[in-house]
Design an enzyme around this catalytic site. Sequence first.
Site, short mmCIF file in Angstrom:
data_model
loop_
_atom_site.label_atom_id
_atom_site.label_comp_id
_atom_site.label_asym_id
_atom_site.label_seq_id
_atom_site.Cartn_x
_atom_site.Cartn_y
_atom_site.Cartn_z
N THR A 156 0.76 -1.26 0.00
CA THR A 156 0.00 0.00 0.00
C THR A 156 0.77 1.29 0.00
OG1 THR A 156 -1.71 -1.03 1.33
CG2 THR A 156 -1.83 1.31 1.16
N ASP B 57 -3.61 3.53 -3.49
CA ASP B 57 -3.43 2.64 -4.64
C ASP B 57 -4.46 1.52 -4.49
OD1 ASP B 57 -1.50 -0.12 -3.94
OD2 ASP B 57 -1.94 1.38 -2.41
N ARG C 23 -3.69 -2.10 -4.90
CA ARG C 23 -3.12 -3.46 -4.92
C ARG C 23 -3.15 -4.07 -3.52
NH1 ARG C 23 2.84 -4.51 -7.26
NH2 ARG C 23 1.71 -4.35 -9.24
N LYS D 89 -9.31 0.89 -0.92
CA LYS D 89 -8.65 1.16 0.35
C LYS D 89 -9.16 2.42 1.02
CE LYS D 89 -4.55 -1.15 -1.27
NZ LYS D 89 -3.12 -1.18 -1.37
N GLY E 103 -1.93 -1.88 6.05
CA GLY E 103 -1.67 -2.90 7.05
C GLY E 103 -2.41 -4.17 6.67
N SER F 113 3.69 0.87 2.77
CA SER F 113 5.05 0.54 2.29
C SER F 113 5.53 1.55 1.26
CB SER F 113 5.09 -0.87 1.72
OG SER F 113 4.10 -0.99 0.71
N ASP G 207 7.27 1.11 -5.49
CA ASP G 207 7.13 0.17 -4.38
C ASP G 207 6.46 -1.10 -4.89
OD1 ASP G 207 4.81 -0.15 -1.71
OD2 ASP G 207 6.87 -0.90 -1.76
N SER H 149 2.76 -1.81 -3.73
CA SER H 149 1.67 -0.96 -4.24
C SER H 149 1.62 -1.08 -5.74
CB SER H 149 1.90 0.51 -3.89
OG SER H 149 2.27 0.64 -2.55
#
Lengths: 235, 272
Positions: free
Chosen positions: B39, B55, B57, B71, B85, B167, B204, B207
């Site tokens: 995330t 995002d 994913r 999200k 998380g 992340s 990242d 994500s």
Amino acid sequence: MGDSQYSFSLTTFSPSGKLVQIEHALTAVGSGQTSLGIKAANGVVIATEKKLPSILVDETSVQKIQTLTPNIGVVYSGMGPDFRVLVRKSRKQAQQYYRLYKETIPVTQLVRETAAVMQEFTQSGGVRPFGVSLLIAGYDDNGPQLYQVDPSGSYFSWKASAMGKNVSNAKTFLEKRYTEDMELDDAIHTAILTLKEGYEGQISANNIEIGIIRSDREFKVLSPSEIKDFLEEVE
Amino acid sequence: MAGAMDLPAKGGFSFDLCRRNAMLAEKGLKMPGFRKTGTTIVGLVFQDGVVLGADTRATEGPIVADKNCEKIHFMAPNIYCCGAGTAADTEAVTDMVSSQLQLHRYATGRESRVVTALTLLKSHLFSYQGHVSAALVLGGVDVTGPHLHTVYPHGSTDTLPFATMGSGSLAAMSVFESKYKEGLTREEGIQLVSDAICAGIFNDLGSGSNVDVCVITKGKTEYLRNHQLPNPRTYVSSKGYSFTKGQTEVLSTKITQLKPKVEVTESDAMEE
């Protein structure tokens, strides 16, 4: 409940097979201010008298008609504090239903759960039955619905109903006036006329309360100015 | 229903199942993994309110479990919350607080305040001592103005003009730190949020996929689901795939007759 000194039920059967406490609760309801509800073809209207004990009471602080969910509203006759407790419980039950099923609670389910709470208090230790009868009005996928719930926990679906002081006159009046294909605005006029019938004194926008739900499924309590418009149409 | 009266909850975390889990682990049972969202989530305050971004994913270790998950969670008509998380934890905690806020709105007759949502979230997370792995970016506009907060799994919170979590937070923060200024317009705010999320998506691994944006202003909320789709599926075979007999090499064959094992007898129908 078992660790209380009063773990026995205070509502016990009489030799004639009646639950006297519930009869007394119905008497308490019968001496409460008149309230009524009418189910129209495209909505439901509920209304009640709002007679305050003194002219010094701030009438804007009193709201007898409450919203349980965005599409379900309720009015009562009887003891106000008991009503508050039931409203709180019902709202919570509606939320718990949504959390569990991710579906807004259908009207019948909420009525059933509220009635179950009322019944519980007729068969539990150390408590008394609720001194209110409720008129629950809602609009869901099954269309407009109106239910009455009594202190015993029994509930019925009505096309039109009344409770409280003036119940017999109000019901007779409604029986004469009710038609199956009534529109909501007609129903509101009929509700006002029914309240007017038994009203001691002059009816005005500040001493009655009206709640409506249309096919948009948003329950709303009418403001005094909206009630005034309907009153003028009726006069 | 547990009796006529609601007894006050005993409170605290019930560790009963932990003993069972320890016993099962000893017996060799592998615990199922939980889906972490990896995330990138962000939020910023602009001149008329707040903009939230995320995002889409959801990852389960190295595998992408959901290519287009949501999200940005609803808390109240004027408050939304991004969650990073463990996906189940963020969903459950935001649903729970959203429900509590609705009940509170009925009881008070007023619009919910962001600090109310904040306090409900942090108290819950603190009481679970960090075991509820939810890192949230909470934003909304109420009577006291626009607010943006971050909530950490152990229950601490920050109040900020711009924030990133997850992340991909470092990638997104780098974009915010270089381009954020006070008094952004709506278009600038949305653009900056999208840029920050894209930085997370591309830099990242946790994500990816699309950008969701939510703009909250006084009296109006716009949820722009999939505002940007920077990762479209470019090649899908229109012919489809066929697996005809003979394409796969057969190494060995073993035939087991089932007929002798099954006995069919003629008998009467079952009686009522």
